[in-house]
Design an enzyme around this catalytic site. Structure first.
Site, PDB file in Angstrom:
ATOM      1  N   LYS A   1     -46.745  27.040  18.179  1.00  0.00           N
ATOM      2  CA  LYS A   1     -47.339  27.387  19.479  1.00  0.00           C
ATOM      3  C   LYS A   1     -47.442  28.897  19.653  1.00  0.00           C
ATOM      4  O   LYS A   1     -48.333  29.391  20.364  1.00  0.00           O
ATOM      5  CB  LYS A   1     -46.534  26.734  20.604  1.00  0.00           C
ATOM      6  CG  LYS A   1     -45.116  27.244  20.773  1.00  0.00           C
ATOM      7  CD  LYS A   1     -45.018  28.420  21.730  1.00  0.00           C
ATOM      8  CE  LYS A   1     -43.621  28.997  21.767  1.00  0.00           C
ATOM      9  NZ  LYS A   1     -43.527  30.146  22.712  1.00  0.00           N
TER      10      LYS A   1
ATOM     11  N   THR B   1     -47.591  29.064  26.953  1.00  0.00           N
ATOM     12  CA  THR B   1     -47.769  30.319  26.219  1.00  0.00           C
ATOM     13  C   THR B   1     -49.232  30.691  26.025  1.00  0.00           C
ATOM     14  O   THR B   1     -49.541  31.854  25.767  1.00  0.00           O
ATOM     15  CB  THR B   1     -47.079  30.266  24.847  1.00  0.00           C
ATOM     16  OG1 THR B   1     -47.564  29.135  24.123  1.00  0.00           O
ATOM     17  CG2 THR B   1     -45.590  30.156  24.990  1.00  0.00           C
TER      18      THR B   1
END
Length: 326
Positions: A186, A243
């Site tokens: 991620k 994120t």
């Protein structure tokens, strides 16, 4: 409070400090270890960490002595970043059961956090905690959730009980490998998303990048022996949402700088804190190549970071890929 409630947090960056505050909030006797003696002394004096300026370090001790931090601790939270993790653990005295919170792949070995730990401390009970969590929000006690995964059910339950509060909800998991892969990948995705926004490519582009990266992550998780559904959980989709959209993400900020036209060296020099995705991208690709998994978005991020492509060229490469069924 009993001696059994002693807990050490090893690593005094923003996330380690936030977890130390959270662990104290949950009723533990917490000692926070900082690698830098000057930083530890400053934090003791001010009761603050400059990385979390609004958080007061109440109910915990701060030290630069790892042995002091670990004395009597029945659980340790290992919050050292991925690339210096090996050296830090190798220099530490005997460890109690550990919850690792680093997200990444070691550049030199292509190992995940718990794999590095298993090499250095064979047989040590270990878990990994990962999810959509910004440090400053956890430190402030805002609602958050994460997954705590381990193959040891006793450790899973005990660590969740030690760290959770009504505002910090922890879910137990068994897919240790999948949770770690999601946490590493991620960060790479966040760089791609940040670059898209920094270059003014729009929300459509960001959504497409995030979605296709999620497919890449799921493929890699399964190829390495994990579960596809992990990629749809807190450590996968949850962390991607945070994120890749939150300006507080260091990896997103790094990508945003690249999208605005900064060179990789300039963007990294301008980065606040450690953007784990920069070192993780090529290591993740090598790990994926070893099991025959193609990761075009991650490969493009790695090429931009290496200076082989600029952002405009990277977009062209991705958009011109052969059409395929989803």
């Amino acid at each position: 409070m009993s001696e059994a409630n002693r807990l050490a947090v090893l690593g005094a960056g923003a996330w380690g400090t936030a977890l130390a505050i959270q662990a104290a909030r949950a009723g533990n006797r917490v000692t926070l270890w900082a690698r830098d003696p000057e930083k530890a002394a400053a934090m003791r004096g001010t009761r603050r960490n400059p990385r979390l300026p609004d958080a007061v370090l109440e109910g915990l001790r701060v030290t630069a002595d790892a042995a002091e931090a670990l004395e009597g601790a029945s659980l340790a939270v290992l919050a050292v970043p991925m690339q210096p993790l090996r050296a830090a653990v190798a220099a530490m005295p005997e460890l109690p059961p550990v919850v690792a919170v680093a997200k990444g792949v070691e550049s030199s070995s292509l190992l995940l956090p718990l794999e590095v730990l298993a090499e250095l401390r064979p047989g040590l009970p270990a878990a990994v905690l990962s999810g959509p969590n910004f440090a400053h929000e956890v430190a402030a006690g805002l609602p958050a959730a994460a997954v705590l995964a381990s193959t040891d059910p006793v450790l899973r339950a005990a660590a969740c009980a030690r760290l959770a509060t009504p505002a910090f909800r922890l879910y137990e998991g068994e897919d240790v490998l999948g949770v770690q892969v999601c946490g590493a990948a991620k960060n790479v995705a966040a760089i791609a998303a940040g670059a898209a926004m920094g270059a003014g490519l729009g929300e459509n582009a960001r959504a497409a990048l995030v979605t296709r990266t999620l497919a890449e992550i799921a493929r890699l998780v399964v190829a390495l022996g994990g579960r596809a559904e992990t990629a749809a959980g807190l450590s996968g989709l949850g962390d991607l949402l945070l994120t890749c959209t939150g300006p507080s993400s260091r990896n997103f900020a790094l990508g945003h700088a690249l999208g605005r036209g900064l060179s990789p060296a300039e963007a990294l020099a301008d980065s606040r804190g450690v953007a784990e995705g920069a070192a993780t991208a090529p290591a993740l690709l090598a790990r994926a190549a070893a099991v025959g998994v193609e990761m075009p978005v991650s490969a493009t991020v790695a090429a931009v970071l290496a200076g082989r492509l600029d952002v405009a060229q990277a977009v062209g490469r991705l958009m011109e890929r052969p059409r395929r069924s989803e």
